[in-house]
Design a protein around this motif. Structure first.
Motif, PDB file in Angstrom:
ATOM      1  N   SER A 119       0.805  -0.977   0.098  1.00 42.52           N
ATOM      2  CA  SER A 119      -0.314  -0.253  -0.349  1.00 42.52           C
ATOM      3  C   SER A 119       0.557   1.030   0.076  1.00 42.52           C
ATOM      4  O   SER A 119       0.536   2.295   0.054  1.00 42.52           O
ATOM      5  N   ALA A 120       2.508   0.966  -0.675  1.00 38.62           N
ATOM      6  CA  ALA A 120       3.322   2.375  -0.314  1.00 38.62           C
ATOM      7  C   ALA A 120       2.958   2.825  -1.435  1.00 38.62           C
ATOM      8  O   ALA A 120       2.232   2.693  -2.523  1.00 38.62           O
ATOM      9  N   THR A 121       2.649   4.558  -0.977  1.00 42.08           N
ATOM     10  CA  THR A 121       3.173   5.183  -2.261  1.00 42.08           C
ATOM     11  C   THR A 121       4.329   5.430  -2.835  1.00 42.08           C
ATOM     12  O   THR A 121       5.487   4.302  -2.567  1.00 42.08           O
ATOM     13  N   ALA A 122       4.440   5.853  -3.794  1.00 45.37           N
ATOM     14  CA  ALA A 122       5.416   5.826  -4.981  1.00 45.37           C
ATOM     15  C   ALA A 122       6.648   6.626  -3.815  1.00 45.37           C
ATOM     16  O   ALA A 122       7.926   6.149  -4.051  1.00 45.37           O
ATOM     17  N   THR A 123       6.379   7.639  -3.941  1.00 54.23           N
ATOM     18  CA  THR A 123       7.516   7.741  -2.887  1.00 54.23           C
ATOM     19  C   THR A 123       7.620   7.569  -1.979  1.00 54.23           C
ATOM     20  O   THR A 123       9.452   7.517  -2.112  1.00 54.23           O
ATOM     21  N   GLU A 124       7.145   6.461  -1.212  1.00 50.01           N
ATOM     22  CA  GLU A 124       7.623   5.612  -0.307  1.00 50.01           C
ATOM     23  C   GLU A 124       8.472   4.697  -0.611  1.00 50.01           C
ATOM     24  O   GLU A 124       9.418   4.250  -0.398  1.00 50.01           O
ATOM     25  N   LEU A 125       8.288   4.379  -1.846  1.00 46.20           N
ATOM     26  CA  LEU A 125       8.905   2.924  -2.971  1.00 46.20           C
ATOM     27  C   LEU A 125      10.336   3.559  -2.781  1.00 46.20           C
ATOM     28  O   LEU A 125      11.248   2.450  -2.531  1.00 46.20           O
ATOM     29  N   LEU A 126       9.992   4.467  -3.635  1.00 44.17           N
ATOM     30  CA  LEU A 126      11.591   5.421  -3.961  1.00 44.17           C
ATOM     31  C   LEU A 126      12.821   5.471  -2.901  1.00 44.17           C
ATOM     32  O   LEU A 126      14.074   5.041  -2.980  1.00 44.17           O
ATOM     33  N   THR A 127      12.141   5.142  -1.452  1.00 47.28           N
ATOM     34  CA  THR A 127      13.080   6.069  -0.363  1.00 47.28           C
ATOM     35  C   THR A 127      13.335   4.482  -0.214  1.00 47.28           C
ATOM     36  O   THR A 127      14.221   4.457   0.576  1.00 47.28           O
ATOM     37  N   ALA A 128      12.268   3.990  -0.207  1.00 50.00           N
ATOM     38  CA  ALA A 128      13.029   2.449   0.387  1.00 50.00           C
ATOM     39  C   ALA A 128      13.868   2.039  -0.189  1.00 50.00           C
ATOM     40  O   ALA A 128      14.763   1.568   0.012  1.00 50.00           O
ATOM     41  N   ILE A 129      14.048   2.006  -1.352  1.00 54.38           N
ATOM     42  CA  ILE A 129      14.476   1.210  -2.882  1.00 54.38           C
ATOM     43  C   ILE A 129      16.279   2.315  -2.147  1.00 54.38           C
ATOM     44  O   ILE A 129      17.573   1.808  -2.244  1.00 54.38           O
ATOM     45  N   GLN A 130      16.478   3.112  -1.784  1.00 53.41           N
ATOM     46  CA  GLN A 130      17.155   4.201  -1.480  1.00 53.41           C
ATOM     47  C   GLN A 130      17.945   3.578  -0.148  1.00 53.41           C
ATOM     48  O   GLN A 130      19.413   4.132  -0.451  1.00 53.41           O
ATOM     49  N   VAL A 131      17.045   3.824   1.253  1.00 58.02           N
ATOM     50  CA  VAL A 131      17.384   3.515   2.143  1.00 58.02           C
ATOM     51  C   VAL A 131      18.154   1.954   2.483  1.00 58.02           C
ATOM     52  O   VAL A 131      19.273   2.011   2.405  1.00 58.02           O
ATOM     53  N   VAL A 132      17.751   0.743   1.368  1.00 55.48           N
ATOM     54  CA  VAL A 132      18.175  -0.251   1.400  1.00 55.48           C
ATOM     55  C   VAL A 132      19.298   0.144   0.562  1.00 55.48           C
ATOM     56  O   VAL A 132      21.308  -1.157   1.052  1.00 55.48           O
ATOM     57  N   ALA A 133      19.542   0.580  -0.350  1.00 56.16           N
ATOM     58  CA  ALA A 133      21.002   0.551  -0.868  1.00 56.16           C
ATOM     59  C   ALA A 133      21.566   0.881  -0.730  1.00 56.16           C
ATOM     60  O   ALA A 133      23.506   0.790  -1.076  1.00 56.16           O
ATOM     61  N   ALA A 134      21.416   1.976   0.186  1.00 59.63           N
ATOM     62  CA  ALA A 134      22.620   2.798   1.166  1.00 59.63           C
ATOM     63  C   ALA A 134      23.391   1.626   2.682  1.00 59.63           C
ATOM     64  O   ALA A 134      23.817   2.104   3.270  1.00 59.63           O
ATOM     65  N   GLY A 135      23.169   0.457   2.353  1.00 61.16           N
ATOM     66  CA  GLY A 135      23.143  -0.238   3.582  1.00 61.16           C
ATOM     67  C   GLY A 135      22.300  -0.118   4.666  1.00 61.16           C
ATOM     68  O   GLY A 135      22.502  -0.976   5.555  1.00 61.16           O
ATOM     69  N   GLU A 136      21.802   0.279   4.597  1.00 62.81           N
ATOM     70  CA  GLU A 136      20.474   0.370   5.971  1.00 62.81           C
ATOM     71  C   GLU A 136      19.536  -0.645   5.627  1.00 62.81           C
ATOM     72  O   GLU A 136      19.066  -1.145   4.532  1.00 62.81           O
ATOM     73  N   ALA A 137      18.905  -0.884   6.811  1.00 64.99           N
ATOM     74  CA  ALA A 137      17.478  -1.506   6.623  1.00 64.99           C
ATOM     75  C   ALA A 137      16.270  -0.859   7.110  1.00 64.99           C
ATOM     76  O   ALA A 137      16.528   0.100   7.390  1.00 64.99           O
ATOM     77  N   LEU A 138      15.567  -1.234   6.321  1.00 62.73           N
ATOM     78  CA  LEU A 138      14.479  -0.260   6.375  1.00 62.73           C
ATOM     79  C   LEU A 138      13.209  -1.128   7.180  1.00 62.73           C
ATOM     80  O   LEU A 138      12.239  -2.109   7.194  1.00 62.73           O
ATOM     81  N   LEU A 139      13.035  -0.910   8.114  1.00 62.17           N
ATOM     82  CA  LEU A 139      12.549  -1.570   9.555  1.00 62.17           C
ATOM     83  C   LEU A 139      12.087  -0.320  10.532  1.00 62.17           C
ATOM     84  O   LEU A 139      12.169   0.204  11.018  1.00 62.17           O
ATOM     85  N   ALA A 140      10.938   0.750   9.659  1.00 57.28           N
ATOM     86  CA  ALA A 140       9.697   1.308  10.851  1.00 57.28           C
ATOM     87  C   ALA A 140       9.459   0.944  11.512  1.00 57.28           C
ATOM     88  O   ALA A 140       8.759   0.190  11.544  1.00 57.28           O
ATOM     89  N   PRO A 141      10.049   1.818  12.837  1.00 57.06           N
ATOM     90  CA  PRO A 141       9.365   0.852  14.050  1.00 57.06           C
ATOM     91  C   PRO A 141       8.170   1.002  14.067  1.00 57.06           C
ATOM     92  O   PRO A 141       7.944  -0.240  14.670  1.00 57.06           O
ATOM     93  N   SER A 142       7.111   1.564  13.194  1.00 52.62           N
ATOM     94  CA  SER A 142       5.597   1.117  13.536  1.00 52.62           C
ATOM     95  C   SER A 142       4.851  -0.537  12.705  1.00 52.62           C
ATOM     96  O   SER A 142       4.434  -0.618  13.632  1.00 52.62           O
ATOM     97  N   VAL A 143       6.033  -0.357  12.149  1.00 50.97           N
ATOM     98  CA  VAL A 143       6.085  -1.647  10.783  1.00 50.97           C
ATOM     99  C   VAL A 143       6.497  -2.627  11.950  1.00 50.97           C
ATOM    100  O   VAL A 143       5.958  -3.907  12.197  1.00 50.97           O
ATOM    101  N   THR A 144       7.313  -2.321  12.335  1.00 51.05           N
ATOM    102  CA  THR A 144       8.297  -3.612  13.275  1.00 51.05           C
ATOM    103  C   THR A 144       7.567  -3.821  14.782  1.00 51.05           C
ATOM    104  O   THR A 144       7.263  -5.005  15.103  1.00 51.05           O
ATOM    105  N   ARG A 145       7.049  -2.547  14.853  1.00 54.70           N
ATOM    106  CA  ARG A 145       6.336  -3.305  16.253  1.00 54.70           C
ATOM    107  C   ARG A 145       4.903  -4.438  16.242  1.00 54.70           C
ATOM    108  O   ARG A 145       4.708  -5.227  16.664  1.00 54.70           O
ATOM    109  N   ARG A 146       4.099  -4.064  14.842  1.00 54.03           N
ATOM    110  CA  ARG A 146       3.417  -4.360  14.164  1.00 54.03           C
ATOM    111  C   ARG A 146       3.824  -6.210  14.227  1.00 54.03           C
ATOM    112  O   ARG A 146       2.956  -7.169  14.738  1.00 54.03           O
ATOM    113  N   LEU A 147       4.662  -6.204  13.703  1.00 57.16           N
ATOM    114  CA  LEU A 147       5.375  -7.501  13.198  1.00 57.16           C
ATOM    115  C   LEU A 147       5.962  -8.511  14.952  1.00 57.16           C
ATOM    116  O   LEU A 147       5.470  -9.311  14.686  1.00 57.16           O
ATOM    117  N   ILE A 148       6.525  -7.307  16.029  1.00 53.82           N
ATOM    118  CA  ILE A 148       6.313  -8.491  17.341  1.00 53.82           C
ATOM    119  C   ILE A 148       5.418  -8.653  17.656  1.00 53.82           C
ATOM    120  O   ILE A 148       5.644  -9.603  18.418  1.00 53.82           O
TER     121      ILE A 148
END
Length: 233
Positions: A119-148
């Motif tokens: 359900s992510a927006t186009a901006t969120e998708l592009l940001t996510a690609i940039q974050v992961v490409a930079a070697g970081e992990a894409l784990l937004a706290p709100s989503v991570t808490r849902r997963l936990i």
């Protein structure tokens, strides 16, 4: 100034491999990414097997990986890509939905660097690609808490006991807070440390636990028994 050191020269684009079996969605991703300065699609896969083969052929910076695909699901494809001898520099970003959280846990254990909701927006998708490409992990706290929360409500998908004997008490505290979905600044505030000190602890945890990024530290916290209840924040 020597050749190749001009800071004004454009950097290499982020090279993206698309792994999605629905052609319309894949075409939409390709149009968006190719139209974005600093990004380029280097391959398209419609099955899990194709994703593995194309990842080995093109060595992309990021694989945008759907979970449900023909002949091999995205989790197994992620595991094979990340386990390959030349797969250390290939980052996998999993596409998922909130009602498939068990796949998120499995994908992170397989080596994915993060997950993105469909359900992510186009901006969120592009940001996510940039974050992961930079070697970081894409784990937004709100989503991570849902997963936990989902993780703790049922049995662990794989009964693994992670050996944490080599880490210090302070590193254990930091790891537990990472597992609860806290950001570096939140951890710093909680433990009364500077953000720089938190980053130092995280760097040591990555080395000691042989983790490639923050996503795998979250898994280590689960498997080491440090996450016993979801965050109430």
């Amino acid at each position: 100034m020597t050749a190749g050191t001009d800071p004004h020269q454009p950097s290499q684009p982020v090279r993206v491999l698309l792994a999605e079996d629905q052609v319309l969605i894949r075409d939409s991703f390709k149009l968006l990414i190719d139209a974005t300065p600093g990004m380029a699609v280097v391959g398209e896969a419609g099955t899990g097997t194709e994703a593995v083969l194309l990842a080995r052929r093109h060595r992309p910076d990021v694989v945008l990986m759907d979970v449900r695909m023909p002949d091999m699901d995205g989790i197994e494809a992620t595991r094979r890509i990340c386990a390959a001898p030349d797969g250390a520099d290939v980052r996998v970003l999993i596409l998922t939905t909130f009602d498939l959280d068990e796949y998120v846990y499995a994908s992170l254990r397989a080596g994915a660097s993060g997950f993105l909701l469909k359900s992510a927006t186009a901006t969120e998708l592009l940001t996510a690609i940039q974050v992961v490409a930079a070697g970081e992990a894409l784990l937004a706290p709100s989503v991570t808490r849902r997963l936990i929360t989902e993780f703790l409500q049922g049995p662990r998908p794989v009964p693994v006991v992670r050996d944490l004997d080599g880490i210090t008490p302070r590193e254990r505290e930091v790891l537990a807070l990472i597992g609860k979905g806290m950001s570096n600044s939140e951890i710093a505030g909680h433990l009364h440390l500077t953000v720089g000190t938190v980053k130092t602890h995280i760097g040591r945890l990555l080395a000691k636990l042989h983790a490639r990024d923050r996503a795998q530290l979250v898994i280590a916290a689960y498997e080491g028994g440090l996450v016993t209840e979801p965050s109430s924040r």
